[in-house]
Every structure is written in structure tokens, then in C-alpha cells.
Design an enzyme around this catalytic site. Structure first.
Site, PDB file in Angstrom:
ATOM      1  N   HIS A 120       0.872  -1.181   0.000  1.00 25.03           N
ATOM      2  CA  HIS A 120       0.000   0.000   0.000  1.00 25.03           C
ATOM      3  C   HIS A 120       0.908   1.230   0.000  1.00 25.03           C
ATOM      4  CE1 HIS A 120      -3.635   2.180   1.783  1.00 25.03           C
ATOM      5  NE2 HIS A 120      -2.665   3.009   2.132  1.00 25.03           N
TER       6      HIS A 120
ATOM      7  N   HIS B  56       1.570   5.410  -0.845  1.00 30.69           N
ATOM      8  CA  HIS B  56       1.054   6.759  -1.137  1.00 30.69           C
ATOM      9  C   HIS B  56       2.092   7.439  -2.034  1.00 30.69           C
ATOM     10  CE1 HIS B  56      -2.425   7.332   1.729  1.00 30.69           C
ATOM     11  NE2 HIS B  56      -2.003   6.107   1.999  1.00 30.69           N
TER      12      HIS B  56
ATOM     13  N   CYS C  39      -4.419  10.699   5.059  1.00 29.52           N
ATOM     14  CA  CYS C  39      -4.804  10.087   6.329  1.00 29.52           C
ATOM     15  C   CYS C  39      -4.930  11.206   7.342  1.00 29.52           C
ATOM     16  CB  CYS C  39      -3.768   9.069   6.795  1.00 29.52           C
ATOM     17  SG  CYS C  39      -4.163   8.435   8.444  1.00 29.52           S
TER      18      CYS C  39
HETATM   19  N1  COA Z   1     -17.258   1.657  15.662  1.00 25.27           N
HETATM   20  C1  COA Z   1     -18.134   2.576  16.102  1.00 25.27           C
HETATM   21  N2  COA Z   1     -18.093   3.130  17.316  1.00 25.27           N
HETATM   22  C2  COA Z   1     -17.109   2.709  18.142  1.00 25.27           C
HETATM   23  C3  COA Z   1     -16.180   1.747  17.754  1.00 25.27           C
HETATM   24  C4  COA Z   1     -16.274   1.226  16.463  1.00 25.27           C
HETATM   25  N3  COA Z   1     -15.420   0.321  16.007  1.00 25.27           N
HETATM   26  N4  COA Z   1     -15.339   1.538  18.773  1.00 25.27           N
HETATM   27  C5  COA Z   1     -15.733   2.337  19.782  1.00 25.27           C
HETATM   28  N5  COA Z   1     -16.786   3.058  19.407  1.00 25.27           N
HETATM   29  C6  COA Z   1     -17.524   4.075  20.148  1.00 25.27           C
HETATM   30  C7  COA Z   1     -17.797   3.681  21.581  1.00 25.27           C
HETATM   31  O1  COA Z   1     -18.984   2.956  21.636  1.00 25.27           O
HETATM   32  C8  COA Z   1     -17.932   5.031  22.241  1.00 25.27           C
HETATM   33  O2  COA Z   1     -19.185   5.599  21.918  1.00 25.27           O
HETATM   34  P1  COA Z   1     -19.913   6.618  22.914  1.00 25.27           P
HETATM   35  O3  COA Z   1     -19.039   7.819  23.053  1.00 25.27           O
HETATM   36  O4  COA Z   1     -21.205   6.914  22.220  1.00 25.27           O
HETATM   37  O5  COA Z   1     -20.072   5.855  24.188  1.00 25.27           O
HETATM   38  C9  COA Z   1     -16.885   5.867  21.516  1.00 25.27           C
HETATM   39  O6  COA Z   1     -16.689   5.224  20.261  1.00 25.27           O
HETATM   40  C10 COA Z   1     -15.578   5.940  22.268  1.00 25.27           C
HETATM   41  O7  COA Z   1     -15.180   4.639  22.611  1.00 25.27           O
HETATM   42  P2  COA Z   1     -13.811   4.306  23.308  1.00 25.27           P
HETATM   43  O8  COA Z   1     -13.690   2.837  23.458  1.00 25.27           O
HETATM   44  O9  COA Z   1     -13.645   5.168  24.545  1.00 25.27           O
HETATM   45  O10 COA Z   1     -12.797   4.713  22.203  1.00 25.27           O
HETATM   46  P3  COA Z   1     -11.855   5.989  22.018  1.00 25.27           P
HETATM   47  O11 COA Z   1     -12.568   7.269  22.231  1.00 25.27           O
HETATM   48  O12 COA Z   1     -10.608   5.730  22.750  1.00 25.27           O
HETATM   49  O13 COA Z   1     -11.592   5.858  20.434  1.00 25.27           O
HETATM   50  C11 COA Z   1     -11.525   4.378  18.535  1.00 25.27           C
HETATM   51  C12 COA Z   1     -11.004   4.686  19.912  1.00 25.27           C
HETATM   52  C13 COA Z   1     -10.667   3.247  18.004  1.00 25.27           C
HETATM   53  C14 COA Z   1     -12.971   3.954  18.611  1.00 25.27           C
HETATM   54  C15 COA Z   1     -11.437   5.629  17.633  1.00 25.27           C
HETATM   55  O14 COA Z   1     -10.208   6.273  17.858  1.00 25.27           O
HETATM   56  C16 COA Z   1     -11.566   5.291  16.177  1.00 25.27           C
HETATM   57  O15 COA Z   1     -12.613   4.892  15.710  1.00 25.27           O
HETATM   58  N6  COA Z   1     -10.497   5.451  15.399  1.00 25.27           N
HETATM   59  C17 COA Z   1     -10.471   5.099  13.991  1.00 25.27           C
HETATM   60  C18 COA Z   1      -9.394   5.858  13.321  1.00 25.27           C
HETATM   61  C19 COA Z   1      -9.293   5.484  11.860  1.00 25.27           C
HETATM   62  O16 COA Z   1     -10.244   5.091  11.215  1.00 25.27           O
HETATM   63  N7  COA Z   1      -8.085   5.633  11.335  1.00 25.27           N
HETATM   64  C20 COA Z   1      -7.821   5.401   9.958  1.00 25.27           C
HETATM   65  C21 COA Z   1      -7.673   3.999   9.578  1.00 25.27           C
HETATM   66  S1  COA Z   1      -6.488   3.094  10.478  1.00 25.27           S
HETATM   67 ZN    ZN Z   2      -3.158   4.776   3.114  1.00 28.75          ZN
END
Ligand code: COA
Ligand code: ZN
Length: 307
Positions: free
Chosen positions: A203, A205, A236
């Protein structure tokens, strides 16, 4: 030689756009990609909508995906909750992301590197039990925007870990587009000596314009699958400096001209790029876009296909 193109525009591409597309618009982009012959797509991610609003509604999107029997759609998940959402939405390919540095994991998913590794292994093992293919991304594999250069031995170690857990694919990701061909050679040599080349995908960029050169090195090393994004859509939001993914039309043109079989005609991608521009409001198109858009490209294509 068959080379698989995995289109990541609908996820990696759209998640970094200023404009959040509706589920209908995301679906229309996917429909046009499928119509152009793409058979492997990362359709979206099951992540917190607070973290990435652009990916909200991926479960609704999965219910609407076209040609499910012939097209392989993957969903990215950051944790077990995401895995459960993905499976409930009908995904049978799930992507986990293990960034190979501590800071990148903290910034991306608010977990430490060891925690993320444990979560990825748990998802891969559960996927094996439940008949779900889990593919593992090793992100920031060459360079991390926060911690700098990454040692190939570190990536090789995580590659071995996810392979042993049962990952169906390991994707070496240059998340910020910092790698050069020499680094690709060194990293792939280290990784291949641990896990072989059959399980690998890359992958890239195109931040520094080196993605195609990097792909040719990976091809030489036996890699037969690459991620790309239509028109170079991408970036990203959690990695400062990450710009667009390598453009699908550039990768397809490169591979086809080298005699590989991608099953895609690059000219069929032009209307998709135009549609993606309309949907996102950003100007798109890889290095070959202008040439492909000219009548001479059509003539060259017809000559190759014998009229
Ligand atoms: N899908 C949807 N909601 C999710 C989830 C998921 N996979 N995992 C956790 N949540 C929700 C929880 O239910 C919670 O909801 P609420 O605030 O309504 O209660 C909220 O997200 C926070 O949950 P928490 O476990 O405390 O997580 P966090 O705030 O530490 O965040 C992630 C962690 C992983 C959920 C968040 O950072 C995230 O989704 N990151 C994705 C980043 C991304 O896509 N990067 C690019 C690709 S790698
Ligand atoms: Zn990428």
C-alpha cells in the site's frame, strides 16, 4: 502474470476529505468502480463516527453493495467492536491495522502498540473461527510521522506475529508516502524471509512521487497485490503529511504495459475519476490521467487489443 488491484478510494480516499459524502454518494462511487472492472474494494470502515465522521453509516452502505457474489468488499475495523459491527453488516473480509510504532497507534486509535497487537491477533483468531478473512495492515512500515524511520526487523517481527495468528493477507503500508525503492527492497527482503511473498500486498502513497518505482521493486520481489485509489484520492487524517494514495489508473497502466494481467482497462477508469471529482469537489487524477484522457490513449489501447 495476474496482479490484483485492491481499490481503497471508498475508505482511505474518502476518510480524509473535507467534505463528508452521504451513503448514497459513497455507494455511487463504488458502483462506478465495480462497473469499471474493480473486483476488490475496501468499501469503508467500522470506526467511531466521532473519530471519522466521513465513514459514518458504513453498515447501511454494506447492505446496499452491488454484485456481492463476484466482488470482494472489505471493511476496516480498529477494535473488536468494529469487527462485530462489520460481521453484522455482512462483511466477510475485515481489515485490521497495526501501526508499527507506539505514537502512531496512540494518535490513530488511542491504544498502545502492545495493546493494538493483542487486539489485532484476537480479531484475526476470531475471524478464523468464524469464517471471516482478516487481513492485517502494517501501517507506517517505513517511516512514522512522529517517530521517524522504522527498522525492517520490527516490521518483519509483526508480520510473523499476524501470519502465525492466521491473517489471510499482510499489507505493508507506506502510510505517509515516505519510502524510496531501496527502502522497499530492504524491508521486503526482511519481511519475505519471515513470511514469504505470497501473503503480501503493498500500500503506497505517492506523496513524494515514488509510488510507482516502489511498486516495480515489490513486483520484482514477488508481490502480486497492490492497493490504489481512484484518481489518487486520499490521505490520512491522523498522519501529518500523508497525501493521496497512488492512483489506480497509474498502477493499472504500469502493470498492463509491463504485460501483467489486472483485468482492468485504464480507459474505463476515466469516467470514474470524473465522477469522483464531482462527488468530492476536489481535483483528481494521477500521473497518467492527462494522457489517458486524450484520444491517442484510446488508439494505443485499441492497437494493443488488436483493434
Ligand atoms: N465503531 C463505532 N463506534 C465505536 C467503535 C467502532 N469500532 N469503537 C468504539 N466506538 C464508540 C464507543 O462505543 C464510544 O461511543 P460513545 O461515546 O457513544 O459511548 C466511543 O466510540 C468511544 O469509545 P472508546 O472505546 O472510549 O474509544 P476511544 O474514544 O478511545 O476511540 C476508537 C477509539 C478506536 C474507537 C477511535 O479512535 C476510532 O474509531 N479510530 C479510527 C481511526 C481510523 O479510522 N483511522 C484510519 C484507519 S487506520
Ligand atoms: Zn493509506
Amino acid at each position: 502474470m495476474k496482479v490484483r488491484i485492491n481499490e481503497v478510494g471508498p475508505r482511505d480516499g474518502l476518510q480524509s476529505q473535507g467534505k463528508t459524502l452521504t451513503v448514497e454518494s459513497r455507494l455511487s462511487l463504488i458502483q462506478s468502480l465495480v462497473k469499471a472492472g474493480l473486483k476488490n474494494l475496501e468499501a469503508g470502515s467500522f470506526v467511531s463516527p466521532k473519530a471519522v465522521p466521513q465513514m459514518a453509516g458504513t453498515d447501511e452502505l454494506f447492505a446496499l453493495l452491488p454484485e456481492r457474489s463476484t466482488v470482494r468488499y472489505a471493511g476496516l475495523v480498529p477494535n473488536m467492536k468494529g469487527y462485530e459491527f462489520a460481521v453484522a453488516a455482512g462483511a466477510n473480509v475485515v481489515n485490521v491495522v497495526l501501526s508499527v510504532t507506539e505514537t502512531m497507534n496512540q494518535k490513530n486509535i488511542r491504544m498502545s502498540l502492545p495493546q493494538t497487537a493483542d487486539v489485532c491477533v484476537a480479531i484475526i483468531e476470531r475471524g478464523r473461527r468464524e469464517g471471516i478473512a482478516v487481513q492485517a495492515y502494517l501501517a507506517v512500515a517505513f517511516e512514522c510521522p512522529f517517530e521517524g524511520l522504522v527498522e525492517p526487523a520490527v516490521v518483519a517481527r509483526y508480520a510473523k506475529l499476524v501470519k502465525q495468528a492466521g491473517a489471510s493477507k499482510i499489507i505493508i503500508a507506506d502510510t505517509i508516502g515516505a519510502a524510496n525503492p531501496e527502502q522497499v527492497r530492504r524491508l521486503l527482503d526482511a519481511v519475505i524471509s519471515e513470511v514469504g511473498s505470497d501473503i503480501l500486498s503493498c500500500h503506497f502513497h505517492d506523496t513524494r512521487g515514488m509510488a510507482l518505482a516502489n511498486i516495480t521493486v515489490a513486483l520484482d520481489r514477488g508481490v502480486r497485490e497492490f492497493d490504489s485509489s481512484i484518481g489518487g484520492l486520499g490521505g490520512c487524517p491522523f498522519s501529518p503529511g500523508a497525501t493521496g494514495n497512488v492512483a489506480t489508473e497509474d498502477v493499472v497502466l504500469l502493470l498492463n504495459s509491463m504485460g501483467h494481467d489486472t483485468g482492468i482497462d485504464p480507459l474505463d477508469l476515466i469516467p470514474v475519476i470524473n465522477a469522483a471529482e464531482q462527488l468530492t469537489g476536489v481535483s483528481l487524477g494521477g500521473k497518467s490521467f492527462r494522457w489517458l484522457s486524450q484520444p491517442s490513449a484510446k488508439v494505443a489501447g485499441e492497437a494493443r487489443h488488436g483493434g
